[in-house]
Design a protein around this motif. Sequence first.
Motif, short mmCIF file in Angstrom:
data_model
loop_
_atom_site.label_atom_id
_atom_site.label_comp_id
_atom_site.label_asym_id
_atom_site.label_seq_id
_atom_site.Cartn_x
_atom_site.Cartn_y
_atom_site.Cartn_z
N THR A 136 0.97 -1.05 0.03
CA THR A 136 -0.07 0.10 0.07
C THR A 136 0.78 1.18 -0.02
O THR A 136 0.66 2.08 -0.86
N TRP A 137 2.17 1.16 0.88
CA TRP A 137 2.88 2.38 0.79
C TRP A 137 3.54 2.51 -0.39
O TRP A 137 3.59 3.66 -0.91
N ALA A 138 3.91 1.39 -0.92
CA ALA A 138 4.73 1.40 -2.40
C ALA A 138 3.91 2.24 -3.50
O ALA A 138 4.12 2.80 -4.29
N PHE A 139 2.46 1.64 -3.24
CA PHE A 139 1.73 2.15 -4.54
C PHE A 139 1.00 3.40 -4.49
O PHE A 139 0.52 4.03 -5.38
N SER A 141 1.84 5.97 -1.74
CA SER A 141 2.53 6.97 -1.15
C SER A 141 3.14 8.14 -1.92
O SER A 141 3.69 7.52 -3.04
N SER A 142 2.71 9.41 -2.00
CA SER A 142 3.34 10.41 -2.87
C SER A 142 5.02 10.59 -2.86
O SER A 142 5.51 10.91 -3.73
N SER A 143 5.49 10.77 -1.74
CA SER A 143 6.80 10.90 -1.49
C SER A 143 7.62 9.84 -1.38
O SER A 143 8.85 9.79 -1.23
N HIS A 144 7.02 8.62 -0.85
CA HIS A 144 7.84 7.37 -0.34
C HIS A 144 8.59 7.70 0.80
O HIS A 144 9.73 7.02 0.90
N SER A 145 8.37 8.55 1.72
CA SER A 145 8.88 8.76 3.30
C SER A 145 8.34 7.56 3.78
O SER A 145 7.40 6.98 3.67
N ILE A 146 9.14 7.33 4.98
CA ILE A 146 8.66 6.16 5.67
C ILE A 146 9.18 6.45 7.13
O ILE A 146 10.35 6.86 7.30
N VAL A 147 8.05 6.15 8.17
CA VAL A 147 8.47 6.40 9.48
C VAL A 147 8.34 5.15 10.16
O VAL A 147 7.24 4.58 10.33
N ASP A 148 9.51 4.64 10.67
CA ASP A 148 9.36 2.99 11.28
C ASP A 148 10.38 2.79 12.33
O ASP A 148 11.47 3.55 12.27
#
Length: 204
Positions: A136-139, A141-148
Amino acid sequence: MFAGKLYYLSNIYFQEEGGESMSVFTEEILDRYKREIILKAKWTYDSIVEGLGVWNAIAEGKHDGKAEEVIRRFVSGITYAMSIVRILNVAGARNSSRAQIRVDAIKNKWPNLPDAPQGLKQIRDDLEHFEERLDTWAFTSSSHSIVDLNLGMSPEGLGSFFGVEEKELLRNVDLENNFLFWNHKVKLKEVLDWAQKLKEEIEK
């Protein structure tokens, strides 16, 4: 698959099938489920307490660890907790007929078991289907930032300050000890209290 009605007689549970009664659950069988629930409740409690202990040690400079060491323990606790929920519920069972007999027998034996904490199932589903959440994130996300894998954060504050999208927030824990994933959360203290109360109730 069994057909007919379920009866409770002298602590033995029967399923009527084609005019015959078959013994399904006895006290000895129930005791095996009891021991499993107690074991998983202990593992749930211990995993979360260990995570909190490591977090405190890191904050105090007594442990040269990383946030992922803490969150790994929290994930374990959540997973163990959800395995108890599955024992106590029919939903998700592959054989719903057997599961219903098991659930009815357990609830008849221990009618006052506490309900699982709000958000536990949703968070556990997020963790179990992590690859789908990444898809879902890959398809989307507009910026492909990730907070994990962050400790002591607030998703609302982070999102408003940095413009992070909901689907970019994965496994994080805030200052109130809420385990966060997307816009879902479960209070770790509630999981601790539930595991302890469950253990106490089933040991009576």
